[in-house]
Design a protein around this motif. Structure first.
Motif, PDB file in Angstrom:
ATOM      1  N   VAL A  68      41.326  41.975 177.414  1.00 45.65           N
ATOM      2  CA  VAL A  68      41.509  42.426 178.132  1.00 45.65           C
ATOM      3  C   VAL A  68      41.222  43.541 177.039  1.00 45.65           C
ATOM      4  O   VAL A  68      40.574  44.233 176.516  1.00 45.65           O
ATOM      5  N   GLY A  69      41.197  45.422 177.794  1.00 52.82           N
ATOM      6  CA  GLY A  69      40.595  46.570 177.611  1.00 52.82           C
ATOM      7  C   GLY A  69      41.708  47.340 177.049  1.00 52.82           C
ATOM      8  O   GLY A  69      42.813  47.660 177.604  1.00 52.82           O
ATOM      9  N   LEU A  70      41.488  48.136 175.778  1.00 58.01           N
ATOM     10  CA  LEU A  70      42.552  48.259 175.425  1.00 58.01           C
ATOM     11  C   LEU A  70      42.193  49.391 174.471  1.00 58.01           C
ATOM     12  O   LEU A  70      41.142  49.908 173.994  1.00 58.01           O
ATOM     13  N   ARG A  71      42.589  51.123 174.418  1.00 57.78           N
ATOM     14  CA  ARG A  71      42.820  51.979 174.157  1.00 57.78           C
ATOM     15  C   ARG A  71      43.869  52.504 173.447  1.00 57.78           C
ATOM     16  O   ARG A  71      44.664  52.784 174.181  1.00 57.78           O
ATOM     17  N   CYS A  72      43.591  53.368 172.723  1.00 53.83           N
ATOM     18  CA  CYS A  72      44.982  54.459 171.921  1.00 53.83           C
ATOM     19  C   CYS A  72      44.871  55.665 171.887  1.00 53.83           C
ATOM     20  O   CYS A  72      43.256  56.620 171.971  1.00 53.83           O
ATOM     21  N   PRO A  79      42.594  57.132 167.114  1.00 51.26           N
ATOM     22  CA  PRO A  79      43.389  57.252 168.491  1.00 51.26           C
ATOM     23  C   PRO A  79      41.813  58.130 169.053  1.00 51.26           C
ATOM     24  O   PRO A  79      41.258  59.025 168.667  1.00 51.26           O
ATOM     25  N   GLY A  80      41.270  58.212 170.569  1.00 55.78           N
ATOM     26  CA  GLY A  80      40.315  58.686 171.188  1.00 55.78           C
ATOM     27  C   GLY A  80      39.713  58.249 171.971  1.00 55.78           C
ATOM     28  O   GLY A  80      40.578  56.816 172.604  1.00 55.78           O
ATOM     29  N   PRO A  81      38.489  58.232 173.028  1.00 62.58           N
ATOM     30  CA  PRO A  81      38.135  57.932 173.670  1.00 62.58           C
ATOM     31  C   PRO A  81      37.237  56.914 174.156  1.00 62.58           C
ATOM     32  O   PRO A  81      36.386  56.765 174.925  1.00 62.58           O
ATOM     33  N   LEU A  82      37.539  55.739 173.563  1.00 63.01           N
ATOM     34  CA  LEU A  82      36.713  54.317 173.669  1.00 63.01           C
ATOM     35  C   LEU A  82      38.066  53.415 173.732  1.00 63.01           C
ATOM     36  O   LEU A  82      39.206  53.243 172.886  1.00 63.01           O
ATOM     37  N   THR A  83      37.340  52.224 174.760  1.00 63.98           N
ATOM     38  CA  THR A  83      38.145  51.191 175.479  1.00 63.98           C
ATOM     39  C   THR A  83      37.304  50.619 174.546  1.00 63.98           C
ATOM     40  O   THR A  83      36.196  50.048 174.880  1.00 63.98           O
ATOM     41  N   LEU A  84      38.478  49.137 174.018  1.00 63.00           N
ATOM     42  CA  LEU A  84      37.637  48.322 174.165  1.00 63.00           C
ATOM     43  C   LEU A  84      38.100  46.907 174.426  1.00 63.00           C
ATOM     44  O   LEU A  84      39.720  46.680 174.759  1.00 63.00           O
ATOM     45  N   VAL A  85      37.261  45.916 175.072  1.00 66.56           N
ATOM     46  CA  VAL A  85      37.360  44.812 175.835  1.00 66.56           C
ATOM     47  C   VAL A  85      37.663  43.482 174.846  1.00 66.56           C
ATOM     48  O   VAL A  85      36.022  43.646 173.919  1.00 66.56           O
ATOM     49  N   VAL A  86      38.721  43.257 174.234  1.00 66.68           N
ATOM     50  CA  VAL A  86      38.762  42.181 173.549  1.00 66.68           C
ATOM     51  C   VAL A  86      39.036  41.034 173.864  1.00 66.68           C
ATOM     52  O   VAL A  86      39.993  40.799 175.324  1.00 66.68           O
ATOM     53  N   HIS A 114      46.923  51.027 177.500  1.00 60.71           N
ATOM     54  CA  HIS A 114      47.090  52.341 176.695  1.00 60.71           C
ATOM     55  C   HIS A 114      47.891  51.676 175.058  1.00 60.71           C
ATOM     56  O   HIS A 114      49.123  51.047 175.368  1.00 60.71           O
ATOM     57  N   VAL A 115      47.641  52.414 173.999  1.00 53.48           N
ATOM     58  CA  VAL A 115      48.478  51.557 173.119  1.00 53.48           C
ATOM     59  C   VAL A 115      48.715  52.388 172.048  1.00 53.48           C
ATOM     60  O   VAL A 115      48.158  53.327 172.377  1.00 53.48           O
ATOM     61  N   SER A 116      49.842  52.405 171.494  1.00 52.11           N
ATOM     62  CA  SER A 116      50.488  53.304 170.039  1.00 52.11           C
ATOM     63  C   SER A 116      49.402  53.217 168.981  1.00 52.11           C
ATOM     64  O   SER A 116      48.637  54.101 167.960  1.00 52.11           O
ATOM     65  N   GLY A 117      48.638  52.679 168.925  1.00 47.68           N
ATOM     66  CA  GLY A 117      47.721  51.846 167.875  1.00 47.68           C
ATOM     67  C   GLY A 117      47.593  50.574 167.011  1.00 47.68           C
ATOM     68  O   GLY A 117      47.828  49.877 168.352  1.00 47.68           O
ATOM     69  N   TYR A 118      47.123  50.625 165.957  1.00 48.46           N
ATOM     70  CA  TYR A 118      46.424  49.152 166.431  1.00 48.46           C
ATOM     71  C   TYR A 118      47.101  48.012 166.966  1.00 48.46           C
ATOM     72  O   TYR A 118      46.836  46.742 166.960  1.00 48.46           O
ATOM     73  N   GLU A 119      49.046  48.301 165.245  1.00 52.11           N
ATOM     74  CA  GLU A 119      49.651  47.520 165.439  1.00 52.11           C
ATOM     75  C   GLU A 119      49.927  47.208 166.292  1.00 52.11           C
ATOM     76  O   GLU A 119      50.020  45.589 167.396  1.00 52.11           O
ATOM     77  N   MET A 120      50.803  47.602 167.508  1.00 46.33           N
ATOM     78  CA  MET A 120      50.452  47.493 169.434  1.00 46.33           C
ATOM     79  C   MET A 120      49.101  46.634 170.074  1.00 46.33           C
ATOM     80  O   MET A 120      49.966  45.471 170.800  1.00 46.33           O
ATOM     81  N   ALA A 121      48.030  47.176 169.913  1.00 52.65           N
ATOM     82  CA  ALA A 121      47.008  46.317 170.136  1.00 52.65           C
ATOM     83  C   ALA A 121      46.888  44.915 169.352  1.00 52.65           C
ATOM     84  O   ALA A 121      46.776  44.088 170.414  1.00 52.65           O
TER      85      ALA A 121
END
Ligand code: AMP
Ligand code: MG
Length: 319
Positions: free
Chosen positions: A111-115, A87-94, A64-71
């Motif tokens: 890694v799976g990332l989500r805000c 922010p929302g219920p979508l996890t991105l695997v990148v 879980h990240v606070s936003g694009y920058e942390m991601a």
């Protein structure tokens, strides 16, 4: 370890953030389900998550990240899609960066990332200032928790703090979208639908992944209560009736008000979003009654019901 359940006051959130930074575990609410969080950059802390949940180390964690920058410090995240869905219920695997410990990714190169769109989750992320690895805060393969009480029932003594932010509004886990496959594929359906994503990406397929599963629970038991679940095709009332007649203690989850004599009935909403929000509360409630079986009326096979159908299929799977 003594588990503290705390109101999410600014002071308690600061305290929880300190516990996270010091390598401890904190459970917190998100808009989907409660997460069991650890500092994602601290390998030792991350390992505690697997121990507490009884989770196989081959199953990667969502960060879980606070936003694009942390991601963007953790992986190759495309900006367009985060602007639209976070922010929302979508996890991105990148593709991951080297700063992410192997324990988080199960050794893989993604890694799976989500805000998360929840004020308590966001305040915790901001106060901690580190990304938070957090799977659902339940015992592995069980039903995800949507209240602080659910977390306590599963993980009392295994987590330092549970921040009690009330019931999670979506009530079902995030959509997991794999952006490393071509075309991108949905590894786990959630409340963000394939059709929502297609509009942004231009091309999306629901991909199955060969070999080591990229997401667990595809076709095998997961999200499952202890009680045996029957997903009824057609009219489930006949099955309930025959189980009751043969002396079984039965739970019954119809869509709408269809109470039945002799069965513990929880009436479920006819709207898929409202159904999802109530699903785990209902399953956990019935699971506590020591029933022989729970019969669930199968919702319609329509796109809006994909995530609910997925969880019901897995909850009723026997392997
Ligand atoms: P949960 O344990 O309920 O939080 O679920 C997390 C989901 O995200 C699981 O289905 C994971 O397998 C999936 N996931 C997390 N990271 C990755 C990744 N790097 N690749 C594929 N799936 C992932
Ligand atoms: Mg889970």
């Amino acid at each position: 370890m003594k588990t503290e359940v705390l109101e999410p006051t600014p002071e308690n959130i600061r305290h929880a953030a300190e516990v996270l930074r010091a390598g401890g575990l904190v459970a917190f609410p998100t808009e989907t389900v409660y997460g069991l969080g650890a500092n994602a950059l601290d390998d030792n802390a991350v390992r505690k998550i697997f121990q507490a949940k009884g989770r196989p180390e081959t199953n990667p964690l969502i960060v879980h990240v606070s936003g694009y920058e942390m991601a963007s410090r953790l992986g190759d995240v495309p900006k367009g899609i985060t602007d639209k869905f976070w922010p929302g219920p979508l996890t991105l695997v990148v593709k991951r960066s080297r700063s992410v410990p192997d324990s988080v990714t199960a050794g893989g190169d993604t890694v799976g990332l989500r805000c998360p769109a929840h004020p308590v989750a966001m305040a915790l992320l901001e106060s901690a200032g580190v990304p938070i690895a957090a799977p659902s805060a339940n015992r592995s393969t069980g039903v995800s928790p949507v209240t602080a009480q659910h977390v306590l029932e599963d993980l009392d003594g295994k987590v330092e703090i549970i921040l009690d932010g009330g019931q999670c509004p979506k009530g079902i886990e995030s959509t997991v979208l794999d952006l490393t496959s071509s075309p991108p594929s949905i590894l786990r359906p959630g409340s963000v639908l394939a059709s929502d994503i297609e509009g942004v990406l231009g091309e999306t397929g629901i991909g199955q992944v060969a070999g080591v599963p990229k997401s667990p629970g595809q076709g095998h038991k997961h999200y499952a209560p202890r009680t045996r679940i029957h997903l009824s095709e057609g009219d489930g009332r006949k099955l309930v009736e025959s189980l009751v007649e043969t002396g079984h203690k039965v739970g019954w989850m119809p869509i709408g008000l269809h109470e039945m004599e002799g069965a513990e009935t929880i009436s479920m909403p006819a709207d898929p979003t409202e159904y999802a929000a109530k699903l785990y509360v209902a399953l956990r409630k019935l699971d506590k009654l020591g029933l022989d079986a729970v019969v669930i009326e199968k919702p319609p096979l329509e796109p809006a019901w994909t995530a609910v159908l997925d969880r019901l299929n897995r909850a009723s799977s026997f392997d």
